[in-house]
Design a protein around this motif. Structure first.
Motif, short mmCIF file in Angstrom:
data_model
loop_
_atom_site.label_atom_id
_atom_site.label_comp_id
_atom_site.label_asym_id
_atom_site.label_seq_id
_atom_site.Cartn_x
_atom_site.Cartn_y
_atom_site.Cartn_z
N LEU A 35 28.50 48.43 -5.24
CA LEU A 35 28.66 48.32 -6.59
C LEU A 35 27.47 49.14 -7.29
N GLN A 36 26.26 49.21 -6.69
CA GLN A 36 25.13 49.91 -7.28
C GLN A 36 25.39 51.34 -7.37
N ASN A 37 25.93 51.84 -6.45
CA ASN A 37 26.54 53.35 -6.33
C ASN A 37 27.50 53.45 -7.38
N LEU A 38 28.41 52.89 -7.64
CA LEU A 38 29.51 53.00 -8.69
C LEU A 38 28.91 52.80 -10.14
N THR A 39 28.14 51.59 -10.32
CA THR A 39 27.49 51.40 -11.63
C THR A 39 26.24 51.91 -11.94
N GLY A 40 25.36 51.95 -11.14
CA GLY A 40 24.09 52.16 -11.32
C GLY A 40 23.17 50.80 -11.77
N ILE A 41 23.97 49.72 -11.87
CA ILE A 41 23.41 48.53 -12.36
C ILE A 41 22.88 47.71 -11.02
N VAL A 42 21.79 47.02 -10.98
CA VAL A 42 21.17 46.13 -9.87
C VAL A 42 21.32 45.03 -10.41
N PRO A 43 22.27 44.11 -9.59
CA PRO A 43 22.39 42.56 -10.18
C PRO A 43 21.37 41.81 -9.98
N ALA A 44 20.70 41.15 -11.00
CA ALA A 44 19.76 40.29 -10.98
C ALA A 44 20.13 39.03 -10.07
N ASN A 45 21.08 38.60 -9.80
CA ASN A 45 21.20 37.42 -9.03
C ASN A 45 22.86 37.45 -8.54
N GLU A 46 23.29 36.28 -7.65
CA GLU A 46 24.51 36.65 -7.17
C GLU A 46 25.51 36.19 -8.15
N ILE A 47 25.23 35.46 -9.20
CA ILE A 47 26.00 35.25 -10.29
C ILE A 47 26.64 36.57 -11.03
N GLN A 48 25.48 37.31 -11.52
CA GLN A 48 25.75 38.64 -11.97
C GLN A 48 26.60 39.40 -11.26
N ARG A 49 26.15 39.45 -9.92
CA ARG A 49 26.94 40.49 -8.91
C ARG A 49 28.31 39.81 -8.86
N GLU A 50 28.74 38.70 -8.97
CA GLU A 50 30.00 38.71 -8.67
C GLU A 50 30.88 38.59 -10.08
N ALA A 51 30.17 38.59 -11.27
CA ALA A 51 30.76 38.85 -12.59
C ALA A 51 30.90 40.41 -12.43
N LEU A 52 30.02 41.40 -11.98
CA LEU A 52 30.34 42.72 -12.02
C LEU A 52 31.28 43.32 -11.05
N MET A 53 31.45 42.38 -9.96
CA MET A 53 32.63 42.72 -9.15
C MET A 53 33.75 42.61 -9.69
#
Length: 343
Positions: A35-53
């Motif tokens: 996810l970080q390699n593709l977007t460059g965005i570091v999720p702040a928490n698990e909720i944000q990570r799932e939203a980005l996924m």
């Protein structure tokens, strides 16, 4: 003509599709989180990570992920730099034109100096002047570009102090990057002394342009000389001499165009070398182009920037190669007929 254009359009689209596939695959091949390699965005928490996924379709099969990735590329959503947090589209939009500008001046130098010198050496083949030009071109072509650039820095920047050692323009000038070409941006800028700014920009341009252009010029001299010598030994040149035509008429009517046609396809080979040399020279002169930008991305392990940067450079090289080859076929239709007959 329509058949040639359609063929090259299909080739261009297929090539870009392959490059996009390779760029997408790098997100999985680079170390770290996909996810970080593709977007460059570091999720702040698990909720944000799932939203980005879900946003980038990483919770779906890989085919759907690639289709979404391709759509983002076409819309200009190239992700963000993990080091600076800025949009990669904006960063490449500033760095890539700087490299194109440097490469453009270098190829113009090669064309306006290398081709005439090559013609002169070819016409005066095996004379003293030809041997001198040929020896100089071979010596220049054999010098590694990074070593040649360092010698220029040592002589003109450190010892003679006639040229700046780094940068694109003095920090005294605040030039807004409108087109990415510094000389054009100076002319478009307001509230500055354009004459002084142009002189300062030229002083920054001369040494890196010469470092890249000298090697490309040497290559053009050798290519042109070889082409002219080959044309001079053709049967129609001997026939023209037997008819009593002057040397100038033979050159202008027969040698000039016929020697130039084989040179143009060989210029395609020089594009990759030219851009590679430009990227190397950028790091030595701190020129804010795509080369120095990619080097910084390597140092900072900025994988999203590396992925998109390599895609941008590859697309530039492929596009220029296809355009020049298409131009060659348009001005030399006999080449298309010959290749069709040989098949």
């Amino acid at each position: 003509m329509i058949r040639i254009l359609s063929r090259y359009s299909i080739l261009f689209i297929l090539t870009l599709l392959v490059l996009a596939i390779l760029s997408f695959a790098l997100a999985y091949l680079f170390p770290g989180d996909v996810l970080q390699n593709l977007t460059g965005i570091v999720p702040a928490n698990e909720i944000q990570r799932e939203a980005l996924m879900r946003q980038y379709r990483l919770d779906q099969p890989i085919v759907f992920q690639f289709v979404h990735y391709l759509g983002n590329l076409l819309q200009g959503d190239w992700g963000y730099s993990s080091a600076s947090g800025l949009s990669l589209r904006d960063e490449i939009g500033i760095a890539l034109p700087a490299t194109i500008e440097l490469s453009t001046y270098a190829i113009l130098m090669a064309m306006f100096i290398g081709i005439p010198l090559g013609y002169y050496a070819g016409i005066r083949s095996y004379s003293t002047s030809d041997h001198a030009i040929n020896a100089l071109s071979i010596t220049t072509y054999s010098i590694p570009v990074y070593w040649f650039a360092l010698i220029l820095i040592l002589i003109f920047s450190l010892n003679l102090e006639v040229a700046p050692i780094s940068g694109r323009i003095s920090l005294l000038f605040d030039i807004e990057p409108v087109t990415g070409f510094i000389l054009i941006d100076i002319l478009l800028a307001e509230g500055i002394d354009r004459g002084v700014a142009l002189r300062d920009a030229f002083s920054h341009l001369v040494i890196p342009t010469f470092a890249i252009g000298a090697i490309t010029t040497a290559s053009m001299v050798r290519i042109t000389r070889r082409s002219v010598i080959d044309v001079k030994h053709r049967a129609y040149i001997a026939a023209a001499r037997s008819r009593g035509l002057s040397g100038w008429r033979i050159f202008s009517q027969h040698v000039l165009r016929n020697a130039l046609l084989p040179i143009l396809p060989l210029m395609v080979i020089q594009i990759t070398t030219l851009i590679t040399n430009a990227m190397i020279v950028e790091t030595l002169f701190s020129w804010p182009g795509i080369g120095s930008w990619l080097i910084q991305a390597i140092y900072q392990r900025d994988y999203p920037a590396l992925r998109v940067g390599m895609l941008a450079v590859s697309t530039l090289v492929i596009s220029l190669t296809i355009l020049i080859d298409l131009f060659n076929r348009i001005i030399d239709p006999s080449r298309e007929k010959y290749e069709r007959a040989s098949v």
